[in-house]
Motif scaffolding. Structure first.
Motif, PDB file in Angstrom:
ATOM      1  N   GLY A 107       0.803  -1.217   0.000  1.00 46.53           N
ATOM      2  CA  GLY A 107       0.000   0.000   0.000  1.00 46.53           C
ATOM      3  C   GLY A 107       0.833   1.261   0.000  1.00 46.53           C
ATOM      4  N   LEU A 108       2.138   1.108   0.178  1.00 41.48           N
ATOM      5  CA  LEU A 108       2.993   2.297   0.304  1.00 41.48           C
ATOM      6  C   LEU A 108       2.969   3.195  -0.938  1.00 41.48           C
ATOM      7  CD1 LEU A 108       4.704   3.414   2.588  1.00 41.48           C
ATOM      8  CD2 LEU A 108       6.683   2.247   1.644  1.00 41.48           C
ATOM      9  N   PRO A 109       2.965   2.657  -2.147  1.00 40.22           N
ATOM     10  CA  PRO A 109       2.886   3.548  -3.311  1.00 40.22           C
ATOM     11  C   PRO A 109       1.637   4.412  -3.321  1.00 40.22           C
ATOM     12  CG  PRO A 109       3.546   1.351  -3.989  1.00 40.22           C
ATOM     13  CD  PRO A 109       3.148   1.261  -2.542  1.00 40.22           C
ATOM     14  N   TYR A 110       0.537   3.890  -2.782  1.00 37.15           N
ATOM     15  CA  TYR A 110      -0.688   4.693  -2.737  1.00 37.15           C
ATOM     16  C   TYR A 110      -0.522   5.869  -1.775  1.00 37.15           C
ATOM     17  CZ  TYR A 110      -2.776   0.711  -5.104  1.00 37.15           C
ATOM     18  OH  TYR A 110      -3.058  -0.288  -6.009  1.00 37.15           O
ATOM     19  N   VAL A 111       0.127   5.629  -0.665  1.00 37.60           N
ATOM     20  CA  VAL A 111       0.386   6.708   0.292  1.00 37.60           C
ATOM     21  C   VAL A 111       1.338   7.721  -0.328  1.00 37.60           C
ATOM     22  CG1 VAL A 111       1.165   7.257   2.616  1.00 37.60           C
ATOM     23  CG2 VAL A 111       0.057   5.085   2.181  1.00 37.60           C
ATOM     24  N   ALA A 112       2.346   7.236  -1.041  1.00 40.02           N
ATOM     25  CA  ALA A 112       3.280   8.139  -1.718  1.00 40.02           C
ATOM     26  C   ALA A 112       2.558   8.976  -2.757  1.00 40.02           C
ATOM     27  CB  ALA A 112       4.403   7.331  -2.373  1.00 40.02           C
ATOM     28  N   ALA A 113       1.656   8.340  -3.508  1.00 44.73           N
ATOM     29  CA  ALA A 113       0.882   9.067  -4.511  1.00 44.73           C
ATOM     30  C   ALA A 113       0.022  10.141  -3.848  1.00 44.73           C
ATOM     31  CB  ALA A 113      -0.008   8.100  -5.295  1.00 44.73           C
ATOM     32  N   LEU A 114      -0.574   9.802  -2.721  1.00 44.70           N
ATOM     33  CA  LEU A 114      -1.403  10.771  -1.987  1.00 44.70           C
ATOM     34  C   LEU A 114      -0.539  11.934  -1.496  1.00 44.70           C
ATOM     35  CD1 LEU A 114      -4.311  11.241  -0.948  1.00 44.70           C
ATOM     36  CD2 LEU A 114      -3.644  10.069   1.152  1.00 44.70           C
ATOM     37  N   ALA A 115       0.647  11.623  -1.041  1.00 39.84           N
ATOM     38  CA  ALA A 115       1.549  12.675  -0.560  1.00 39.84           C
ATOM     39  C   ALA A 115       1.923  13.638  -1.689  1.00 39.84           C
ATOM     40  CB  ALA A 115       2.807  12.044   0.047  1.00 39.84           C
ATOM     41  N   VAL A 116       2.245  13.088  -2.840  1.00 42.73           N
ATOM     42  CA  VAL A 116       2.597  13.942  -3.988  1.00 42.73           C
ATOM     43  C   VAL A 116       1.388  14.759  -4.416  1.00 42.73           C
ATOM     44  CG1 VAL A 116       3.308  13.933  -6.421  1.00 42.73           C
ATOM     45  CG2 VAL A 116       4.430  12.415  -4.790  1.00 42.73           C
ATOM     46  N   LEU A 117       0.228  14.103  -4.420  1.00 43.39           N
ATOM     47  CA  LEU A 117      -1.011  14.765  -4.838  1.00 43.39           C
ATOM     48  C   LEU A 117      -1.306  15.987  -3.968  1.00 43.39           C
ATOM     49  CD1 LEU A 117      -3.472  14.065  -6.840  1.00 43.39           C
ATOM     50  CD2 LEU A 117      -4.579  13.181  -4.795  1.00 43.39           C
ATOM     51  N   LEU A 118      -1.081  15.827  -2.670  1.00 47.79           N
ATOM     52  CA  LEU A 118      -1.509  16.862  -1.725  1.00 47.79           C
ATOM     53  C   LEU A 118      -0.420  17.864  -1.365  1.00 47.79           C
ATOM     54  CD1 LEU A 118      -3.539  14.615   0.757  1.00 47.79           C
ATOM     55  CD2 LEU A 118      -4.484  16.220  -0.917  1.00 47.79           C
ATOM     56  N   LEU A 119       0.848  17.441  -1.446  1.00 49.23           N
ATOM     57  CA  LEU A 119       1.870  18.243  -0.779  1.00 49.23           C
ATOM     58  C   LEU A 119       3.099  18.616  -1.617  1.00 49.23           C
ATOM     59  CD1 LEU A 119       1.720  16.143   2.496  1.00 49.23           C
ATOM     60  CD2 LEU A 119       0.983  18.527   2.302  1.00 49.23           C
ATOM     61  N   ALA A 120       3.372  17.884  -2.668  1.00 52.62           N
ATOM     62  CA  ALA A 120       4.651  18.091  -3.355  1.00 52.62           C
ATOM     63  C   ALA A 120       4.639  19.345  -4.225  1.00 52.62           C
ATOM     64  CB  ALA A 120       4.994  16.876  -4.215  1.00 52.62           C
ATOM     65  N   ASP A 121       5.759  20.075  -4.217  1.00 53.16           N
ATOM     66  CA  ASP A 121       5.962  21.134  -5.206  1.00 53.16           C
ATOM     67  C   ASP A 121       6.535  20.476  -6.473  1.00 53.16           C
ATOM     68  OD1 ASP A 121       9.030  22.422  -3.631  1.00 53.16           O
ATOM     69  OD2 ASP A 121       8.574  20.511  -4.584  1.00 53.16           O
ATOM     70  N   PRO A 122       6.692  21.212  -7.556  1.00 57.28           N
ATOM     71  CA  PRO A 122       7.167  20.567  -8.794  1.00 57.28           C
ATOM     72  C   PRO A 122       8.499  19.829  -8.644  1.00 57.28           C
ATOM     73  CG  PRO A 122       6.244  22.710  -9.303  1.00 57.28           C
ATOM     74  CD  PRO A 122       6.247  22.600  -7.805  1.00 57.28           C
ATOM     75  N   VAL A 123       9.448  20.427  -7.939  1.00 60.44           N
ATOM     76  CA  VAL A 123      10.735  19.742  -7.764  1.00 60.44           C
ATOM     77  C   VAL A 123      10.558  18.483  -6.919  1.00 60.44           C
ATOM     78  CG1 VAL A 123      13.045  19.936  -6.755  1.00 60.44           C
ATOM     79  CG2 VAL A 123      12.073  21.856  -8.028  1.00 60.44           C
ATOM     80  N   GLY A 124       9.761  18.593  -5.878  1.00 64.87           N
ATOM     81  CA  GLY A 124       9.505  17.434  -5.031  1.00 64.87           C
ATOM     82  C   GLY A 124       8.808  16.313  -5.785  1.00 64.87           C
ATOM     83  N   ALA A 125       7.854  16.691  -6.629  1.00 65.60           N
ATOM     84  CA  ALA A 125       7.137  15.683  -7.413  1.00 65.60           C
ATOM     85  C   ALA A 125       8.092  14.951  -8.354  1.00 65.60           C
ATOM     86  CB  ALA A 125       6.011  16.334  -8.207  1.00 65.60           C
ATOM     87  N   VAL A 126       8.950  15.710  -9.027  1.00 60.59           N
ATOM     88  CA  VAL A 126       9.929  15.072  -9.925  1.00 60.59           C
ATOM     89  C   VAL A 126      10.845  14.150  -9.128  1.00 60.59           C
ATOM     90  CG1 VAL A 126      11.941  15.489 -11.391  1.00 60.59           C
ATOM     91  CG2 VAL A 126       9.884  16.884 -11.670  1.00 60.59           C
TER      92      VAL A 126
END
Lengths: 184, 64
Positions: A107-126
């Motif tokens: 399930g960890l990739p889903y949590v990571a996806a949620l984190a990127v969805l909600l919190l990441a800036d462009p550099v963080g997302a990359v």
């Protein structure tokens, strides 16, 4: 599958490059989608949503909750290799690297996806997408270098709980660092 | 015919548990760098996201 000759030499490198690209593609999509979702949510609320989702996934993995997670059980078709010795593995890697064309046992990739969805800036997302691809490439590379008999997967299965703790712990420390540093 | 010997050290280096431990170690190092400050602190965000992504990606092992 890992015994195929495509997993040796430069085709294997093309596959790993595809994994990195695929991870970044997914991260970019999440970033764009997240830009719409974030608008009405202040940052503390977004962290709270991430914490709630993370808790739900942990409970699901522990057997305390049962709910479906989006998953494409159709594996990448072998026909992608018709594109040649390098483009075939590259495309295969991209599809695998997106995480959307493979069975996800954690399930960890889903949590990571949620984190990127909600919190990441462009550099963080990359960086997150690149990291996801690195993680998957690490699996491929290490399983090939571990030995010729496919024992790496056996070792993974034997140490599944420890591995879940280590990978979950690494993820938790990384996200916790973002939270404490106010970087989300 | 050449028989390759898969040395115990090689197997240990590529064993999933030490690799996962290395990811956890990388996360701890980034966290420590954030706390200690200095020039590395400016990279805390991207490195944290990188490690988080790598942990999530490695956690999917067994899916192929």
């Amino acid at each position: 599958m890992l015994s195929s000759p495509v997993w040796r030499g430069t085709p294997a490198a093309a596959f790993c490059a595809g994994l990195l690209l695929g991870g970044m593609v997914t991260a970019a999509v999440l970033l764009v989608a997240g830009s719409l979702l974030r608008a009405p949510l202040p940052e503390p609320a977004r962290w709270a949503v991430l914490a709630a989702g993370w808790t739900a996934v942990l409970l699901r993995q522990a057997g305390g909750l049962s709910f479906p997670l989006p998953e494409n059980r159709r594996l990448v078709p072998q026909s992608v290799f018709r594109f040649g010795r390098h483009l075939g593995p590259l495309q295969f890697g991209i599809e695998m690297g997106t995480g959307a064309r493979t069975y996800l046992p954690s399930g960890l990739p889903y949590v990571a996806a949620l984190a990127v969805l909600l919190l990441a800036d462009p550099v963080g997302a990359v960086a997150a997408g690149l990291g996801f691809g690195v993680g998957r490439a690490l699996m491929t590379t290490s399983s090939l270098r571990f030995g010729p008999d496919g024992g790496w997967n056996d070792q993974w299965r034997s140490h599944r709980r420890v591995l879940a703790l280590l990978t979950g712990g690494g993820f938790a420390v990384a996200v916790g660092t973002l939270f404490v540093a106010g970087l989300g | 015919m050449t028989v390759r010997a898969w040395s115990p050290l090689r197997r240990l280096a590529w064993h999933p548990v030490p690799l996962a431990g290395a990811l956890l170690g990388a996360a701890v190092l980034v966290a420590a760098g954030s706390v200690l400050g200095g020039p590395a602190a400016g990279w805390t965000g991207p490195l944290s996201w990188l490690v988080a992504g790598a942990a999530a990606g490695f956690a999917t092992s067994g899916s192929t």
